[in-house]
Write an enzyme that holds these catalytic residues in place. Structure first.
Site, short mmCIF file in Angstrom:
data_model
loop_
_atom_site.label_atom_id
_atom_site.label_comp_id
_atom_site.label_asym_id
_atom_site.label_seq_id
_atom_site.Cartn_x
_atom_site.Cartn_y
_atom_site.Cartn_z
N CYS A 52 0.79 -1.22 0.00
CA CYS A 52 0.00 0.00 0.00
C CYS A 52 0.83 1.28 0.00
O CYS A 52 0.53 2.22 -0.74
CB CYS A 52 -0.97 -0.02 1.17
SG CYS A 52 -0.16 -0.18 2.77
N HIS A 76 -2.85 0.64 6.56
CA HIS A 76 -3.06 0.84 5.12
C HIS A 76 -2.79 2.31 4.78
O HIS A 76 -2.75 3.16 5.67
CB HIS A 76 -4.51 0.46 4.77
CG HIS A 76 -4.75 0.32 3.31
ND1 HIS A 76 -4.02 -0.54 2.52
CD2 HIS A 76 -5.67 0.92 2.50
CE1 HIS A 76 -4.46 -0.45 1.29
NE2 HIS A 76 -5.46 0.43 1.23
N ASP A 83 -7.94 4.11 -4.10
CA ASP A 83 -7.05 3.14 -3.45
C ASP A 83 -6.34 2.32 -4.50
O ASP A 83 -6.85 1.33 -5.01
CB ASP A 83 -7.85 2.21 -2.53
CG ASP A 83 -6.92 1.35 -1.69
OD1 ASP A 83 -5.69 1.39 -1.93
OD2 ASP A 83 -7.41 0.64 -0.80
#
Lengths: 651, 314
Positions: A405, A449, A465
């Site tokens: 991430c 994250h 994302d």
């Protein structure tokens, strides 16, 4: 009884050493190692020389005391506060071991051990430590018993201490439930405060990777109403604005109270009850996007900040909407910050961004094109990427193409900014594990994250994302499910076996109960409880008097109970034990004659079976004679019990 | 809480016991019983054939206990006034004056008590019970402590008046001595006259010590389980085979007092069945056997049978 003048007995000294060692060990992982080592060394020395406790010469003691106090002062710059105070107390009590002149000195050390227990309780209140605290309290009480009667057997002392603590338990419960809480004042002692695990105020592409390997709980969330679907379980944390080509940082200017974002029409409200583990930071995590919460501040970038660093488990009630409309466009200053890139870093990605932007109709289409780029670009989701160079975005996009991430969010935001779209990195957590026992979500450090928000004129700040584009499964499953090599062996075991997992969930539910009901039990909870008992809005003085009266009643009842006549002994207990003794002796070849008294029997036993007689037989017969025919003492029933047990122990 | 713990009798008592056993050779049990009898405030009857040391024993008791003592040889022509005393008219003061007899002493040694006439015997025995003497309407208290140690010779039938049961009951114990064993007999033969030794013996106690010891004996604990045992013994004596009415309540009281004294001498603070067993033959024998012609030395078989028949309650 304690005679202040008499030198302490060896046993009492050893017990005291044990009690004090317990106090030291409770702090062993928190206080400076050198201090713990000094205390343990003094303890060892004292335990080895427990038999002859001559005091160390006064100048030596004084010098040591001054030296250690000075070291503590130098190290902590204060003698106040939990850590410095505990260290000082521990060291001075350890020094007290060098001057044991009487039983009174032992009492001082036990008192210090009890204070160490108290400071450990102030420091940490997690459930797993509760048994340790209870054991230490038990040990201290038993030590007091041994100091006052040094011939007391260990079992007797422990039993006495356990009984005394049990007598005190209702008292402790009553005080816990009803004694008016001082709000916040007492344990707002300054702490040593090393930052605990958790997200930090900056992010390098690989930084979150360390966090992901940690199974610790970050916070627990329960939803009294609707539960958000998995793809919406983004838990918002620090928002990072400043980028130097490699590291993202929070902007110092944004921490201001803000008007909340407005929810979309027909958006579902998600009220949450969140209990955060202590993090030593002010951040309160909540479902993206929080709009209202009592006791916190909401920053302009929609992050919740507590009023003080979270040094203990803290609960927040938050209202979030997963779809919101930003209240206002970013100011020119904010815009500049969120579009700034280091001038000459990452030239290749800058070119890529500009090329993609030219083909896109607007910023929104450009962002979607970027997502598409990540989806198809041959990127690999892994927790063990190679290291990146100074131009980390170029290096990542055109060379390594592997990461998690942090890498994707960093690169995505940099690309957006390169094409002139205001963008920021949001760190937090994604997902969480449902605990069916406690009916809450557990969010762990491993769920950490990072994602990106871009300012789109039509929709305001919009979440993108890129990690989900590369690895869509991440939305539904934890990082560790996807990449189990990040787990330690034991954690893999936890997850492999449903039974163990259930056990773990039960344990965490118990922990949650402990935190909610015991650790966080405060004045408001007390008023709640009183209201439920029918007492509305009592004042503190009234509550204090009521508790005092209750205490007096309880102590009176206890005094009456302990001081009453001993229960009449069942008349048959002693003869039964005696007959058993006679049977045992008869089995060894010397049967009692009917007309024989116990002493005559003992004499015959000694003549016929000297070994058996010396091995306790004769002594037991004498004890029987004493108990049966002697004047009954105040402890008759107990002595009969002891006699019966001694008979039972005789082989 | 020193119920049966052995702590030893007071030192002075222990010394008295040691001195007695050094004079009366080979009879420690009897010596102990005699001392116990006196500490239990009882009168003592020593019964045996002539020449085994009855008189020496009585003499030694008086000497070592440090008591003022008198000896009266009982004969068939002894009159009550001979032991109690007489009222004599004092002409100068025109009134009767009581001249105290040998009875007014702390320890009276009544030798061969069964040779006196029943009248004289009963005068003595009444004084033993009342611990005072009434003459011409006046009561004269006897000194404190007051013991009678009587001896009698069972075989001498001619010219004796056997003590009736009621009188025997006044004696707490009857002790028989018996012949010494060979080793002690030889020592006796070699050592010459024991009574000479006696004169050189210093008293180990004083009258005050004796009173104190008597007080201490009363304090020796008697537990319910022990009373159970004593009652069982008394009941068995009454249900018994051929020996008449059995032990009287007074005998029972005496038995407990004697057992307390024995326990005291053994250095205990509580009476054990063993103490009862130790004193029972001496306390019970003369009461149980009085119907028969009193037996030879070693009599008291009834009492021994009693002990063997009654189990110690657990």
């Amino acid at each position: 009884m304690i005679t202040p003048g008499s030198p302490p007995q060896r046993r009492a000294v050893l017990w005291t050493c044990a009690a004090f060692a317990g106090g030291v060990l409770l702090h062993a992982d928190r206080l400076p190692p050198w201090a713990v080592a000094v205390a343990l060394a003094l303890l060892t020395w004292r335990a080895l020389t427990a038999g002859h406790t001559r005091a160390v010469p006064l100048p030596v003691r004084a010098l040591l005391a001054a030296l250690l106090a000075a070291v503590v002062l130098l190290r902590f710059r204060t003698w106040n506060g939990l850590t410095a105070g505990s260290t000082l107390l521990m060291l001075m009590a350890a020094l007290k071991l060098t001057e044991l002149r009487s039983a009174r000195d032992l009492l001082v050390i036990v008192a210090a051990a009890t204070f160490l227990l108290l400071s450990a309780c102030l420091d940490r209140q997690d459930l797993p430590r509760v048994p340790l605290y209870a054991l230490q309290a038990w040990l201290c009480c038993a030590t007091l018993a041994v100091i006052s009667a040094s011939a007391m057997r260990a079992r007797t002392a422990l039993a006495l201490a356990a009984r005394s603590l049990l007598y005190a338990l209702p008292l402790a419960l009553a005080l816990f439930l009803f004694f008016p809480r001082l709000q916040g004042a007492f344990w707002a002692i300054p702490r040593g405060g090393a930052a605990l695990t958790g997200l930090s105020d900056s992010m390098t592409p690989g930084g979150i990777g360390e966090l992901i390997a940690q199974y610790d709980i970050a916070f627990r969330v329960s939803f009294p109403a609707a539960v958000p679907p998995p793809q919406e379980r983004y838990w918002r944390g620090p928002v990072l604005h400043l980028f130097d080509g490699r590291t993202w940082r929070v902007a110092p200017t944004v921490a201001a109270v803000a008007a909340p974002a407005a929810p979309d029409r027909e958006a579902t409200p998600y009220p949450q009850h969140i209990v955060e583990e202590p993090s030593e930071r002010r951040w309160a995590f909540a479902l993206d996007t929080p709009v209202r919460s009592a006791g916190t501040q909401l920053t302009t970038d929609s992050q919740l900040l507590a009023t003080a660093p979270l040094t203990a488990a803290t609960a927040f009630d938050v209202l979030s909407y997963t779809r919101v409309r930003s209240a206002r466009p970013p100011s020119p200053l904010e815009r500049r910050i969120d579009m700034s890139l280091p001038a000459d870093a990452n030239p290749r990605s800058r070119a890529l961004a500009l090329a993609l932007r030219q083909h896109a109709a607007d910023d929104s289409a450009f962002a979607l094109a970027l997502l598409e780029y990540f989806r198809r670009g041959g990127f690999q989701y892994t927790l063990t990427p190679g290291t990146l160079g100074m131009d980390s975005v170029d290096d990542f996009l055109f060379r390594s193409r592997e990461g998690f991430c942090g890498h994707y969010a960093s690169a995505f935001a940099a690309l957006l900014r390169a094409a002139g779209v205001p963008a920021r990195v949001v760190t937090g957590y994604l997902g969480g594990e449902w605990n069916p026992v406690g009916r809450f979500f557990v969010v762990r450090q491993s769920d950490a994250h990072a994602w990106v928000e871009a300012w789109l004129p039509a929709r305001g700040w919009t979440r993108f994302d890129p990690t989900a584009a590369v690895e869509p499964e991440r939305l539904r499953r934890g990082v560790l499910d996807l990449l189990p090599q990040g787990l330690s062996v034991s954690e893999r075991l936890w997850r492999r076996s449903p039974w163990l997992l259930h056990l773990l969930q039960r344990w965490e539910a118990a922990n949650a109960w402990w935190t909610d009901r015991v650790v966080r039990y405060d004045y408001a909870s007390q008023l709640d409880l009183l209201a439920r008992l029918g007492v509305r809005s009592p004042d503190v003085a009234w509550l204090g008097w009521a508790v005092a009266a209750g205490l007096a009643l309880w102590l009176g009842a206890l005094a009456w109970w302990l001081g009453r006549e001993p229960r009449p002994l069942r008349a048959s207990a002693l003869p039964r034990a005696y007959r058993r003794l006679c049977r045992k002796l008869a089995a060894r070849g010397v049967a009692r004659q009917d007309t024989e008294g116990p002493l005559a029997y003992a004499a015959r036993l000694a003549a016929q079976q000297p070994v058996l007689a010396a091995g306790g037989g004769a002594q037991l017969l004498q004890r029987y004679a004493q108990l049966r025919y002697g004047p009954p003492g105040t402890r008759h029933a107990q002595e009969v019990g002891d006699f019966a047990r001694a008979v039972a122990r005789l082989p | 809480m020193s119920g049966a713990a052995t702590y030893g009798p007071p030192e002075a008592i222990a010394r008295a016991l040691a001195a007695l056993t050094s004079v009366i050779l080979g009879k420690p049990a009897q010596v102990r019983l005699c001392l116990a009898c006196l500490l239990a405030r009882g009168h003592l009857l020593i019964e045996d054939v002539p020449g085994v040391g009855k008189t020496t024993l009585a003499h030694a008791l008086a000497q070592i206990l440090g008591l003022q003592w008198q000896r009266v040889q009982f004969t068939s022509d002894l009159l009550p006034a001979d032991i109690i005393g007489v009222s004599v008219f004092d002409r100068a003061r025109q009134q009767f004056d009581f001249r105290r007899g040998p009875l007014f002493t702390q320890l009276l040694l009544a030798d061969e008590v069964n040779r006196a006439s029943p009248r004289t015997q009963s005068a003595l025995l009444e004084a033993m019970e009342e611990r005072q003497v009434s003459v011409d309407g006046h009561s004269w208290p006897l000194p404190q402590p007051f013991f009678v140690v009587a001896t009698q010779n069972p075989h001498e039938q001619l010219g004796t008046f056997a003590l009736p049961e009621s009188q025997l009951d006044r004696f707490l114990m009857r002790v028989t001595l018996g012949y010494p064993d060979a080793a002690h007999e030889r020592e006796l033969l070699r050592g010459g006259e024991r009574r000479e030794l006696l004169a050189a013996l210093p008293p180990a106690l004083s009258a005050g010590d004796v009173l104190e010891a008597q007080q201490a004996v009363r304090q020796v604990h008697v537990s319910d389980p022990l009373l159970d045992y004593v009652q069982a013994l008394i009941a068995a004596s009454r249900a018994g085979t051929n020996t008449g009415p059995g032990l009287s309540p007074r005998a029972g009281q005496g038995l407990i007092r004697a057992a307390q004294a024995a326990s005291y001498l053994a250095g205990r603070a509580a009476v054990l069945p063993e103490d009862v067993q130790q004193v029972l033959p001496a306390v019970a024998a003369h009461r149980l056997e009085s119907r028969e012609q009193t037996g030879a030395p070693g009599a008291g078989n009834d009492a021994v049978r009693l002990l063997q028949a009654v189990p110690v309650p657990v």
